[in-house]
Design a protein around this motif. Structure first.
Motif, PDB file in Angstrom:
ATOM      1  N   ALA A 130      43.194  52.594  28.210  1.00 18.97           N
ATOM      2  CA  ALA A 130      43.921  51.688  27.322  1.00 18.97           C
ATOM      3  C   ALA A 130      44.560  50.582  28.159  1.00 18.97           C
ATOM      4  O   ALA A 130      45.457  50.851  28.953  1.00 18.97           O
ATOM      5  N   ASP A 131      44.037  49.350  28.017  1.00 19.96           N
ATOM      6  CA  ASP A 131      44.565  48.218  28.786  1.00 19.96           C
ATOM      7  C   ASP A 131      45.570  47.466  27.927  1.00 19.96           C
ATOM      8  O   ASP A 131      45.185  46.742  27.009  1.00 19.96           O
ATOM      9  N   GLU A 132      46.852  47.652  28.200  1.00 24.19           N
ATOM     10  CA  GLU A 132      47.961  47.058  27.441  1.00 24.19           C
ATOM     11  C   GLU A 132      47.810  47.283  25.935  1.00 24.19           C
ATOM     12  O   GLU A 132      47.773  46.335  25.166  1.00 24.19           O
ATOM     13  N   PRO A 133      47.734  48.544  25.506  1.00 22.98           N
ATOM     14  CA  PRO A 133      47.487  48.819  24.084  1.00 22.98           C
ATOM     15  C   PRO A 133      48.635  48.370  23.178  1.00 22.98           C
ATOM     16  O   PRO A 133      48.422  48.155  21.989  1.00 22.98           O
ATOM     17  N   LYS A 161      44.987  45.292  37.932  1.00 27.58           N
ATOM     18  CA  LYS A 161      45.020  46.449  37.021  1.00 27.58           C
ATOM     19  C   LYS A 161      43.783  46.487  36.117  1.00 27.58           C
ATOM     20  O   LYS A 161      43.108  47.522  36.014  1.00 27.58           O
ATOM     21  N   SER A 162      43.501  45.345  35.479  1.00 29.99           N
ATOM     22  CA  SER A 162      42.350  45.321  34.569  1.00 29.99           C
ATOM     23  C   SER A 162      41.050  45.507  35.336  1.00 29.99           C
ATOM     24  O   SER A 162      40.121  46.178  34.854  1.00 29.99           O
ATOM     25  N   THR A 163      40.988  44.933  36.523  1.00 29.71           N
ATOM     26  CA  THR A 163      39.785  45.094  37.342  1.00 29.71           C
ATOM     27  C   THR A 163      39.544  46.576  37.631  1.00 29.71           C
ATOM     28  O   THR A 163      38.411  47.074  37.495  1.00 29.71           O
TER      29      THR A 163
HETATM   30 MG    MG Z   1      44.936  42.734  32.894  1.00 34.39          MG
END
Ligand code: MG
Ligand code: ATP
Lengths: 246, 403
Positions: A182-185, A61-63
């Motif tokens: 927004a990555d895990e805001p 996901k983050s990638t």
């Molecule tokens: Mg991640």
């Protein structure tokens, strides 16, 4: 050169989808130690969408967010932002795309320490070359929009987690971007604080038409989005409209 | 944008004030050393020139011995000069107003319970004329005293103060080894020369007395010749050389076995020494500047590592490589310029103290100050570039993940 990139992105906006991933793979390491973080992702996100990305830890996901956010480039495949092939751009050209069209919200807030909320929010405007007076009024406006009017002189250390995240959102929207990533805001916040952040993002999406792509582990938060993309093992496993919202 | 960068740099420096100060210490010391040394050196040079001018630019000094020996070096095997040479120079050369013989030894002068180590010079009254020196009280030598080699002496003001305090020295008998000589006059006070040597610390005797009773020979160590006011020193020098070659029977093609110095020569030799010393010490100071630069590089590298996350944030919101590079470069330049500025102020303060101690004029050189300032900026650029480039090339994702 840089203006051309920005200009092209604007021009092609209508014709091409805002975000277009085509067979995107990301491989870390070499030989034996090769890790496939993404394995041929195809994904189209249109302007104005609010998409949530979910999936187990390590599913990429983050990638994917880093690639969409022009912080990174795919190892294989094509990523086009507003029709512009990002893989073919240099570091500085990608920096210009981030500066002018993208806003980031991170799980850990990522504010500058010992720097006032106002200065934090002004930061992207400094790189845009906005004059000081205009910068200040724009930053104050953004802070008011996230409900932090009157807190502009506070340091991050003087603000709660929820407030810090709202400063980060103000920093993301101050340049009037097309997309907020927004990555895990809400990852570091309790559910009440998390809901406040989600309300804020929803409002920005609905009222300002900002496209929002959000990674989350919490189904409650994903409910706010109108599209749910599920990653498993570097692939898109499912991609559905949110039945609750639509 | 540029103003922002400067403001940012100052902020970063102030945040770590103590560390910033320690970082620039090398530059401060280097710049301060250069400024102080050059300023004091220039002051001494000015003082030497002033002293030599005061001594009389039209004064020539003649010494026996081969060429290329300084006026302070001792005579080699060459035949010595005599009082007859002095008389010949004075009477036969029209350009010379007056010439006087001198021979000197270091001796201890004793009076009562007081004693004082000083320089005893055998000469005659022409010494006072050549050096333009007045008798403060008492008198100069009588001809009879000069002819007979009488034990009469004229003392400098320091001898008067050391041996007699507030008492009257005239008529008193001073002991110089085996001779006892009567004080007939006191010279007017002249003060210290450029090297801190006390000009008033001397005793004059008739040359004959000195030759018979102290030296035990007929030698004249050094002849002073004062050139006429409007005559050329160069020409007078040539006249003396011709005359002495003739008197000493030096055939054409043979080298002089004596030296004629003019004060300009002596002045340039003395200032030459100061210049060499100054540049030598300045080289040491330059090394210190270099070390200071490495200190800056070191701390900037630490700063880049410490602020990796900050750099990641800046890159994420759209800073280009150039903008991050500029930020850190400006920071190191501002840092080293502050160091340079402190160094200049410190150097000038040290120079002020130095010139007080050496009793020379305070002569700060704006060029050197400008160069020192510029040099500290250069140090900032050179030693700041590598850390700044490292910051600019950071991968934003890695940088953001950095704890
Ligand atoms: Mg991640
Ligand atoms: N810089 C890197 N070097 C090597 N491997 C990496 C790197 N970044 C990510 N990976 C690997 O790529 C895979 C996907 O990582 P990613 O961070 O995208 O997962 P994620 O879905 O965001 O997980 P989480 O929910 O825990 O944040 C993981 O196996 C991870 O170990």
């Amino acid at each position: 050169m840089t203006d051309k990139v920005a200009g092209k992105a604007t021009e092609d906006r209508q014709a091409a989808p805002l975000i277009h991933l085509e067979g995107v793979s990301k491989i870390y390491g070499q030989g034996e130690a090769k890790v496939y973080a993404l394995r041929g992702i195809d994904l189209v996100i249109q302007s104005g969408e609010f998409a949530a990305i979910m999936g187990p830890s390590g599913s990429g996901k983050s990638t994917a967010m880093n690639i969409i956010g022009c912080l990174d480039t795919p190892t294989e495949g094509h990523y086009r932002f507003g029709g512009v092939e990002v893989g073919g751009l240099g570091r500085d050209q990608r920096a210009l795309l981030r500066r002018n069209f993208l806003g980031f919200v991170f799980q850990g807030y990522n504010l500058l320490a010992r720097t006032s909320a106002l200065d934090n929010v002004e930061l992207p405007l400094i790189y845009q070359g906005v004059p000081a007076a205009k910068r200040k009024s724009m930053a104050l406006e953004a802070l008011a929009k996230v409900g932090l009017a009157g807190r502009e002189s506070h340091d991050p250390s003087q603000l709660s987690g929820g407030q810090q995240q709202r400063v980060a959102i103000a920093r993301a929207i101050v340049t009037r971007p097309d997309v907020i990533l927004a990555d895990e805001p809400t990852g570091n916040l309790d559910s009440a604080r998390g809901e406040e952040i989600m309300d804020l993002l929803t409002a920005l999406n609905r009222d300002e038409g900002i496209t929002i792509i959000m990674v989350t582990h919490e189904p409650d938060m994903a409910e706010y989005a109108d599209r749910l993309i599920r990653f498993v093992d570097g692939r898109v496993e499912s991609d559905v409209r949110n039945p609750v919202r639509n | 944008m540029f103003y922002e960068t400067i403001r940012l740099a100052l902020q970063a420096i102030i945040r770590n004030l103590l560390r910033s100060f320690l970082t620039v210490l090398g530059i401060v010391i280097g710049v301060a050393a250069v400024i102080a040394l050059v300023t004091v050196g220039q002051g001494s040079t000015d003082q030497v020139e002033a002293d030599v001018t005061a001594l009389g630019t039209n004064l020539l000094m003649i010494k026996p011995g081969q060429a290329s020996q300084g006026p302070g070096s001792t005579t080699g095997s060459a035949a010595s000069l005599t009082v007859k040479d002095v008389d010949a120079i004075e009477t036969q050369i029209a350009r010379v107003r007056v010439a006087t013989p001198t021979s000197a030894r270091s001796m201890t002068a004793i009076y009562g319970n007081e004693n004082h180590a000083t320089s005893v010079t055998g000469t005659d009254n022409r010494y006072l004329v050549a050096r333009d020196w007045e008798i403060a009280f008492g008198r100069s030598f009588y001809d009879s005293e000069l002819r007979a080699g009488a034990a009469a002496c004229i003392i400098g003001d320091t001898i008067r103060a050391e041996l007699f305090g507030n008492g009257d020295p005239l008529g008193a008998a001073i002991r110089l080894k085996q001779i006892s000589c009567r004080v007939i006059g006191v010279l007017e006070a002249r003060g210290a020369s450029s090297f801190g040597t006390d000009q008033d610390d001397l005793i004059l005797l008739p040359i004959r007395t000195f030759q018979h009773r102290i030296a035990g020979n007929q030698d004249v160590d050094l002849i002073y010749a004062a050139v006429n006011e409007n005559a050329s020193t160069e020409k007078a020098k040539a006249d003396i050389e011709r005359l002495l070659r003739e008197r000493r029977r030096i055939s054409a093609g043979e080298e002089d076995d004596f030296n004629v110095f003019d004060m300009k020569q002596i002045s340039s030799m003395l200032t030459g020494i100061t210049t060499v010393l100054t540049s030598l010490l300045s080289a040491v100071a330059a090394v210190s500047l270099f070390v200071g630069g490495i200190g800056i590089m070191n701390i900037m590298l630490v700063s880049v590592t410490e602020r990796t996350r900050e750099i990641g944030i800046r890159l994420a919101v759209g800073a280009t490589e150039g903008q991050v590079l500029l930020q850190f470069l400006v920071e190191s330049i501002v840092l080293s310029l502050i160091g340079g500025l402190i160094g200049i102020i410190l150097g000038l303060v040290l120079a002020l103290i130095g010139v007080r101690i050496l009793a020379v004029p305070f002569a700060p050189d704006p060029t050197i100050i400008g160069v020192a300032f510029l040099f500290s900026a250069v140090v900032g650029v050179v030693f700041g570039y590598f850390p700044a480039r490292r910051a600019a090339r950071l991968d934003p994702i890695e940088a953001l993940r950095h704890q």
